[in-house]
Design an enzyme around this catalytic site. Structure first.
Site, PDB file in Angstrom:
ATOM      1  N   GLY A  62       9.250 -19.202 -15.130  1.00 35.94           N
ATOM      2  CA  GLY A  62       8.138 -18.443 -16.271  1.00 35.94           C
ATOM      3  C   GLY A  62       7.035 -18.110 -15.595  1.00 35.94           C
ATOM      4  O   GLY A  62       6.696 -18.342 -14.420  1.00 35.94           O
TER       5      GLY A  62
ATOM      6  N   CYS B 170      -1.957  -7.171  -3.023  1.00 38.62           N
ATOM      7  CA  CYS B 170      -1.100  -7.337  -4.228  1.00 38.62           C
ATOM      8  C   CYS B 170      -2.064  -7.293  -5.467  1.00 38.62           C
ATOM      9  O   CYS B 170      -1.766  -7.177  -6.531  1.00 38.62           O
ATOM     10  CB  CYS B 170      -0.409  -8.594  -4.416  1.00 38.62           C
ATOM     11  SG  CYS B 170      -1.198 -10.209  -3.792  1.00 38.62           S
TER      12      CYS B 170
END
Length: 553
Positions: free
Chosen positions: A298, A140
């Site tokens: 967030g 990733c």
């Protein structure tokens, strides 16, 4: 971190209708770039793979016969006109790639290669005219191609073109999207890629395996991913001796760094410290079954969720204003069960949670003393409900700390721990560089020893060929002799050959036991022997023949 995804690659040539497709992805697909950006070949096959980009990929086909013909033509040109040039330089190790430091995720995810298709990628890379060996490290945070190049400049150019001309389709039945995504353009690739050669390339991989190149210094998952590259590469044509040795030495370096410096211990960010604190405060027997609630998805909330996943948390409830960010996390962390709840259901979720992380931008507290007092008690073995508030302003009212039923920590409680751990890790990183230097020295010595192997083989074959020829001439002149006499003459010939080779072999071997000569002296001896016996052309032609045989498979 690896996540599950469904994907498919189109084969180079569409199979005939009468030929049933192979159920194994290694046989049903080929990983190849498409210079003409041909329309994707479609079929109904699907296979479950593991990848870190979480995007299913299908590559456009090219005509296999024409590609093979072009490769053979280029190899013929290499054989007839390039031998002298290539024998003046030894094969080079290079890494070309993109990582979290050089490219945004929007670029990296387009080039991510599912683990199940790494062997096909290696095969396609080694089909390039100047690439001898290859490996793929796709996670990733990075997509890196490691190669052994017959010609460094030409090899890097071929790999770069290969990367830039892949056509990728996103075709996932579980995704709301169903559209074609083009490969990374050459300009974007040139802007974001990094390239390192030989010792620098090896050092980079050693630092990656040691966790020194990670977003979180010393993180442990990358070493397992480097090990997986070597595991999958075993037995794959193209994952050759040099590349395999490079990864083997990198794994050794990574293990040493972790055991001798303990660099992976201690948090280096507020979010990671919050997760580690929760792990410390919960009884070990109940940690795996603790009910976790994260409020806010967030930047900080996302990091908390990722650290929870890295620590083995498999179920997380996330409360957020909208579901979009939570859906993105769910797509990225497929091994974790992430449940979305809207903000109005926050208190109902808190009533069912043992550990609550808060990370919102709310200017007023989300949890007041009376709210928490009204919540039901948690399980006896857990004791008190744990609030870890990493929000500024705080999301948990200060008076909640006075309640017997709650335990509250805020960002100030974590900063001191993070600062101390960060300095400690930086010191361990400096110690790690000493270990990496030692392992690099061992790898370079081992790699240099490989350079002499073709010369040793060719010299032995050259001398034995002369010996056999002269023995045949001698026997033909002696007429009818006994088998005992023939054996004596044969033993004499072999004895002379062995004694002749003994000196040169001692000065060409570098296996850790030869202390009389330095590596550079042995390489000088190798070049001298190659010139004296004109072995360079035979060595390069053998490499060319290997590539021709590979291209014909």
């Amino acid at each position: 971190m690896a996540v599950a995804a469904t994907g498919r690659f189109a084969p180079l040539v569409a199979p005939k209708p009468s030929t049933p497709p192979s159920p194994h992805p290694a046989h049903s697909s080929r990983f190849f770039y498409n210079p003409a950006a041909a329309a994707p070949y479609c079929d109904a096959r699907r296979c479950v793979v593991r990848c870190e980009g979480g995007v299913a990929r299908r590559l456009s086909p090219v005509d296999k016969a024409e590609t093979a013909k072009a490769n053979l033509l280029a190899l013929q040109q290499l054989k007839t006109s390039g031998i002298e040039r290539y024998t003046k330089e030894k094969s080079s190790i290079a890494v070309i790639g993109l990582n979290v430091h050089t490219a945004p995720v929007e670029i990296r995810e387009k080039l991510a290669i599912p683990e199940a298709f790494w062997p096909q990628a290696i095969a396609e890379l080694c089909a390039l005219n100047h690439i001898e060996e290859a490996a793929v490290l796709s996670t990733c945070n990075r997509m890196e191609i490691y190669v052994v190049a017959l010609s460094l400049n030409r090899g890097v150019k071929e790999v770069t073109e290969w990367m830039s001309k892949i056509t990728i389709n996103k075709d996932d039945d579980d995704s709301p999207f169903h559209q074609q995504i083009s490969g990374v353009s050459t300009s974007d690739l040139l802007q974001h890629r990094f390239m390192l050669y030989n010792n620098d390339a090896a050092r980079h991989l050693f630092e990656v395996a040691s966790g020194l190149d990670s977003v979180v210094l010393g993180e442990g998952q990358i070493l397992a991913q480097v090990k997986q590259v070597k595991k999958i590469g075993q037995g794959v044509d193209g994952f050759g001796r040099k590349i395999s040795g490079l990864f083997e030495h990198a794994i050794i370096a990574g293990k040493r760094v972790r055991t001798e410096t303990n660099i992976s211990s201690g948090s280096v960010s507020v979010s990671s410290a919050a997760v580690e604190l929760a792990q410390m405060k919960l009884p070990q027997s109940s940690y795996a079954n603790a009910r976790v609630l994260v409020i806010g998805a967030g930047k900080m909330g996302k990091l908390v969720i990722k650290h929870l996943a890295a620590k083995g948390c498999s179920k997380i409830v996330v409360v957020n204003r909208t579901e979009e960010k939570v859906a993105s996390l769910r797509e990225e962390l497929k091994d974790v069960e992430i449940t979305y709840k809207p903000l109005p259901e926050m208190m109902a979720c808190a009533a069912e949670a043992d550990v609550i992380f808060t990370s919102t931008a709310s200017e007023t507290p989300l949890f007041l003393e009376e709210n928490v007092r009204a919540l039901p008690a948690v399980a006896t073995e857990i004791g008190r409900r744990l609030f870890i508030d990493i929000s500024v302003p705080r999301n948990v009212e200060s008076r909640v700390s006075d309640l017997e039923m709650a335990e509250v920590y805020n960002v100030d409680d974590l900063k001191e721990v993070v600062a101390a751990n960060k300095e400690d890790r930086l010191q361990k990183a400096r110690e790690a560089q000493t270990i990496i230097f030692e392992e690099l020295h061992k790898f370079e010595a081992w790699k240099d020893s490989l350079e002499t192997i073709p010369t040793i083989k060719k010299l032995r074959a050259y001398v034995e060929r002369i010996g056999a020829s002269e023995l045949e001439k001698c026997l033909s002149k002696m007429g009818d002799i006994s088998d005992k006499q023939k054996k004596a003459i044969y033993d004499l010939s072999m004895g002379i050959t062995k004694k002749f080779l003994q000196g040169p072999m001692q000065h060409l071997r570098l296996d850790g036991n030869n202390c009389r000569s330095r590596p550079d002296e042995i390489l000088e001896n190798m070049h001298a022997v190659n010139r004296m016996f004109e072995l360079e052309k035979e060595i390069i032609l053998e490499k060319v023949r290997t590539k021709v045989e590979r291209a014909q498979k």
